[in-house]
Motif scaffolding. Sequence first.
Motif, PDB file in Angstrom:
ATOM      1  N   ARG A 181       0.833  -1.198   0.000  1.00  0.00           N
ATOM      2  CA  ARG A 181       0.000   0.000   0.000  1.00  0.00           C
ATOM      3  C   ARG A 181       0.868   1.248   0.000  1.00  0.00           C
ATOM      4  O   ARG A 181       1.793   1.382   0.808  1.00  0.00           O
ATOM      5  CB  ARG A 181      -0.904  -0.013   1.227  1.00  0.00           C
ATOM      6  CG  ARG A 181      -1.812   1.183   1.338  1.00  0.00           C
ATOM      7  CD  ARG A 181      -2.875   0.942   2.392  1.00  0.00           C
ATOM      8  NE  ARG A 181      -3.599   2.163   2.671  1.00  0.00           N
ATOM      9  CZ  ARG A 181      -3.616   2.788   3.831  1.00  0.00           C
ATOM     10  NH1 ARG A 181      -2.939   2.280   4.839  1.00  0.00           N
ATOM     11  NH2 ARG A 181      -4.298   3.886   3.992  1.00  0.00           N
ATOM     12  N   ALA A 182       0.578   2.158  -0.922  1.00  0.00           N
ATOM     13  CA  ALA A 182       1.305   3.428  -0.995  1.00  0.00           C
ATOM     14  C   ALA A 182       0.749   4.361   0.076  1.00  0.00           C
ATOM     15  O   ALA A 182      -0.424   4.725   0.051  1.00  0.00           O
ATOM     16  CB  ALA A 182       1.156   4.053  -2.375  1.00  0.00           C
ATOM     17  N   THR A 183       1.593   4.755   1.006  1.00  0.00           N
ATOM     18  CA  THR A 183       1.139   5.555   2.145  1.00  0.00           C
ATOM     19  C   THR A 183       1.738   6.956   2.175  1.00  0.00           C
ATOM     20  O   THR A 183       1.474   7.703   3.118  1.00  0.00           O
ATOM     21  CB  THR A 183       1.505   4.844   3.460  1.00  0.00           C
ATOM     22  OG1 THR A 183       2.928   4.667   3.519  1.00  0.00           O
ATOM     23  CG2 THR A 183       0.816   3.490   3.546  1.00  0.00           C
ATOM     24  N   ASP A 184       2.544   7.316   1.190  1.00  0.00           N
ATOM     25  CA  ASP A 184       3.239   8.602   1.243  1.00  0.00           C
ATOM     26  C   ASP A 184       2.858   9.516   0.094  1.00  0.00           C
ATOM     27  O   ASP A 184       3.619  10.406  -0.279  1.00  0.00           O
ATOM     28  CB  ASP A 184       4.753   8.375   1.229  1.00  0.00           C
ATOM     29  CG  ASP A 184       5.194   7.487   0.066  1.00  0.00           C
ATOM     30  OD1 ASP A 184       4.305   6.964  -0.636  1.00  0.00           O
ATOM     31  OD2 ASP A 184       6.406   7.316  -0.129  1.00  0.00           O
ATOM     32  N   LEU A 185       1.672   9.343  -0.470  1.00  0.00           N
ATOM     33  CA  LEU A 185       1.261  10.168  -1.604  1.00  0.00           C
ATOM     34  C   LEU A 185       0.640  11.481  -1.153  1.00  0.00           C
ATOM     35  O   LEU A 185       0.828  12.520  -1.810  1.00  0.00           O
ATOM     36  CB  LEU A 185       0.271   9.381  -2.469  1.00  0.00           C
ATOM     37  CG  LEU A 185      -0.358  10.132  -3.656  1.00  0.00           C
ATOM     38  CD1 LEU A 185       0.725  10.645  -4.607  1.00  0.00           C
ATOM     39  CD2 LEU A 185      -1.342   9.234  -4.385  1.00  0.00           C
ATOM     40  N   ALA A 186      -0.094  11.493  -0.072  1.00  0.00           N
ATOM     41  CA  ALA A 186      -0.875  12.671   0.324  1.00  0.00           C
ATOM     42  C   ALA A 186      -0.029  13.928   0.506  1.00  0.00           C
ATOM     43  O   ALA A 186      -0.379  14.986  -0.035  1.00  0.00           O
ATOM     44  CB  ALA A 186      -1.656  12.362   1.598  1.00  0.00           C
ATOM     45  N   PRO A 187       1.074  13.913   1.255  1.00  0.00           N
ATOM     46  CA  PRO A 187       1.827  15.169   1.431  1.00  0.00           C
ATOM     47  C   PRO A 187       2.395  15.706   0.133  1.00  0.00           C
ATOM     48  O   PRO A 187       2.537  16.924  -0.009  1.00  0.00           O
ATOM     49  CB  PRO A 187       2.929  14.782   2.423  1.00  0.00           C
ATOM     50  CG  PRO A 187       3.017  13.301   2.379  1.00  0.00           C
ATOM     51  CD  PRO A 187       1.658  12.808   2.046  1.00  0.00           C
ATOM     52  N   ARG A 188       2.690  14.845  -0.827  1.00  0.00           N
ATOM     53  CA  ARG A 188       3.231  15.329  -2.098  1.00  0.00           C
ATOM     54  C   ARG A 188       2.139  15.981  -2.954  1.00  0.00           C
ATOM     55  O   ARG A 188       2.405  16.961  -3.655  1.00  0.00           O
ATOM     56  CB  ARG A 188       3.890  14.159  -2.831  1.00  0.00           C
ATOM     57  CG  ARG A 188       5.174  13.710  -2.148  1.00  0.00           C
ATOM     58  CD  ARG A 188       5.591  12.300  -2.504  1.00  0.00           C
ATOM     59  NE  ARG A 188       6.877  11.967  -1.905  1.00  0.00           N
ATOM     60  CZ  ARG A 188       7.046  11.625  -0.630  1.00  0.00           C
ATOM     61  NH1 ARG A 188       6.001  11.549   0.167  1.00  0.00           N
ATOM     62  NH2 ARG A 188       8.246  11.353  -0.161  1.00  0.00           N
ATOM     63  N   VAL A 189       0.937  15.457  -2.883  1.00  0.00           N
ATOM     64  CA  VAL A 189      -0.170  16.116  -3.583  1.00  0.00           C
ATOM     65  C   VAL A 189      -0.475  17.462  -2.942  1.00  0.00           C
ATOM     66  O   VAL A 189      -0.742  18.452  -3.632  1.00  0.00           O
ATOM     67  CB  VAL A 189      -1.406  15.201  -3.580  1.00  0.00           C
ATOM     68  CG1 VAL A 189      -2.616  15.916  -4.149  1.00  0.00           C
ATOM     69  CG2 VAL A 189      -1.132  13.935  -4.373  1.00  0.00           C
ATOM     70  N   LEU A 190      -0.417  17.531  -1.631  1.00  0.00           N
ATOM     71  CA  LEU A 190      -0.666  18.803  -0.954  1.00  0.00           C
ATOM     72  C   LEU A 190       0.385  19.846  -1.311  1.00  0.00           C
ATOM     73  O   LEU A 190       0.082  21.037  -1.397  1.00  0.00           O
ATOM     74  CB  LEU A 190      -0.678  18.579   0.559  1.00  0.00           C
ATOM     75  CG  LEU A 190      -1.946  17.949   1.141  1.00  0.00           C
ATOM     76  CD1 LEU A 190      -1.780  17.708   2.625  1.00  0.00           C
ATOM     77  CD2 LEU A 190      -3.142  18.846   0.885  1.00  0.00           C
ATOM     78  N   SER A 191       1.613  19.423  -1.491  1.00  0.00           N
ATOM     79  CA  SER A 191       2.655  20.369  -1.898  1.00  0.00           C
ATOM     80  C   SER A 191       2.318  20.998  -3.246  1.00  0.00           C
ATOM     81  O   SER A 191       2.539  22.194  -3.458  1.00  0.00           O
ATOM     82  CB  SER A 191       4.004  19.656  -1.952  1.00  0.00           C
ATOM     83  OG  SER A 191       5.016  20.525  -2.403  1.00  0.00           O
ATOM     84  N   LEU A 192       1.753  20.208  -4.152  1.00  0.00           N
ATOM     85  CA  LEU A 192       1.357  20.741  -5.448  1.00  0.00           C
ATOM     86  C   LEU A 192       0.146  21.655  -5.321  1.00  0.00           C
ATOM     87  O   LEU A 192       0.091  22.723  -5.948  1.00  0.00           O
ATOM     88  CB  LEU A 192       1.048  19.583  -6.404  1.00  0.00           C
ATOM     89  CG  LEU A 192       0.509  19.964  -7.784  1.00  0.00           C
ATOM     90  CD1 LEU A 192       1.563  20.736  -8.580  1.00  0.00           C
ATOM     91  CD2 LEU A 192       0.079  18.714  -8.550  1.00  0.00           C
ATOM     92  N   VAL A 193      -0.822  21.260  -4.504  1.00  0.00           N
ATOM     93  CA  VAL A 193      -2.059  22.040  -4.391  1.00  0.00           C
ATOM     94  C   VAL A 193      -1.821  23.359  -3.678  1.00  0.00           C
ATOM     95  O   VAL A 193      -2.299  24.414  -4.115  1.00  0.00           O
ATOM     96  CB  VAL A 193      -3.132  21.202  -3.656  1.00  0.00           C
ATOM     97  CG1 VAL A 193      -4.339  22.054  -3.311  1.00  0.00           C
ATOM     98  CG2 VAL A 193      -3.540  20.015  -4.506  1.00  0.00           C
TER      99      VAL A 193
END
Length: 689
Positions: A651-663
């Motif tokens: 399970r990929a668990t480290d995607l959320a903070p990277r999307v937030l950096s873009l947003v």
Amino acid sequence: MTGIGGVELGARAARSRALAVLRVRSRALAVALLPAAAAVILLVGGSTGHLAGAGWDAARWTVSALAVLVLSAAAGVALVVARARPAATPTVPVPEESAPDLYRMVRDLADRLEVPAPSAIALTPDCDSWLEDRTHPAHGPPPARRPGGPADPGGPVHHHGPAAPVLVIGSPFLWWMRVGELRAVLAPVVAGTGPSAHPDIAAARRFIRGLDAAVAVASTGNRGPLSRAACAGLGQVSRLLLRSCRVHAAEMERGVAAAAAERAQAVDYGLRIVAQEQVGLAYAGWDRLLTRVALPAWRMGRWPARLDVGVVAALTELSRRDRLAEGFASRLGERPACDLLEEPGVIDEAVSLLAARLFHGGPAERGPDWAPVGWEEYPEEVVDRTWRTDAARLHRVLDTLGVRPGTPTPDTEGPTLARVLDHLTSRTAPVTPERPPAEQDGGETEARAERTGTGPRPTDGGTAPAPDGKPGTAPTGTRPHARTEDAPGTVPTAPSGTPRASRDGAAPRVGSDPVPGTEAAPPDDEPAPSPAATAATGAAPADDEDDLADTTPRGAALAAGLSAQLAREEADTTGAPTSASGATTGRTGPDTPLWDDRALPLLPLQPPRSGREILTDHITAMVCCAAMDTAGATPGLDWLDGPSLLVGGARATDLAPRVLSLVEAGDPAPLRAWLKALGIRPEKPVRLV
């Protein structure tokens, strides 16, 4: 106050408060009869010659006319109070032939407590249990009791008296608890049938429920001028009486609950202390399952048909992850309470459909656009479809904003993740050097995600904080006059353990243009959104403007467009403006169903998503689609966090903070480094729905 003395003291206090409620009814009757009594005195005085004269004649006519009006109004109010249909909690009835062991256990429990057995049993998609009076003629005749029959072989013959209330049990309890634990939890609830059988308490409750139903009748709209005037008077009188009874009714229910709790201490008291821990755990697992797993499926027009089985899987997973919950899974070797049902799968499906109707407002029956889904089909039927639908919506809004798809090539023709990254990349923000995810310091981004509350969502594959294993215990007790919604001035019922956090029912926000004056000048290589395209997204409320203040101008415009597109799709689906609390807030009356299905969902699970949350979810969905189509990732289901992305089986668990950096900052470097490390190619087209 212990033992029999405590039971008698609590019952005596409840009876004294019930008499106080009945005295309010008697005073109201006396006030209604007062003009009639004065008219009788004047008429008798005139007939005997004691009150003669023109003035007395005028007084007789005036008081007599007033008496007729007051008596007519009082008779109308009394008729409505007596005939108005009290609201009943939506439940799934459990016939005796479908659960003979459950009925036998409840009757045996009632015999040990020396109280009348409940007249019937019903299940609710709720982590609570209570007694509900359904003796009103509108609720139908009580189920026939068959003493000594197949469901009660050799059982005692119960005396025929007033119909006992219905025992409503939370369905998660049946699947998660063991038989002994369920018996211990139900003991204080079943003990409440004793005080409920007292004539004074039963009469007081009928009066309160009648007033509550009368207020509901008065609140019904779509009436003529005369009917509105009559309903206004009816509502004022009913609310006045309810306010007069409020304190006494609340104290009466406390006395009933105290008496029932004292009586139940003689049955499985030690086991009940342990079982209460399971009540709290079931509450946490049920809330998590509904908000993280069931809600995405409901939004896609599918309803999980085995929610109660899912809560067992979720709580088992919680016990595996959380040390505070260790030892709970070892109970699974004992006999589960759902074995007391003849066909637990059929009951589970009915409860799951009712949960979708109550918490999401779905149809009452299955259909082509509202079909059940099994847990083994969930990743493909729900997760994959949700991500691809969101990704398609994201690209449609980009087309509306006039964003160019980039230079097409034979290998990149079609919707790509690179188009989204290029559009949201801020040309003024400092760009973080691309490093492998293992070398990146994600502390600042993760802290920002935790601070803003936009951490892992069901579709981002992030790790959401698990419950601590000791959530607040859902209260369990009697609920003698449950209602679908409280009317002004009504007496509060016993608290319910329904997961109601974040269910205020606020109206959904409609997306709009970014705040004026915040638009940044677009780069030379990409056109700015046209005013017409931006205006087509609608008008953003103040809350969305505050929420989007931390994003880039382009992110705010895209979020507003997505919010408006979602609002239009929901309006097209429902045929009316969407609302988190339902279309119209009608109330139950004499000629309506037992609960008003126009006000669905009755218990919304979550407030409307903000614009930033919607944008984050759609970008996450686009990333997941690119991972599935270019890197061989697969959709998965996490019992505690909902939809998840599986890369190489993990399970990929480290995607959320990277999307937030873009947003939030317009910085795509952390996300690009994550994509590169996993072999995901953003320039490749993805398959959409």
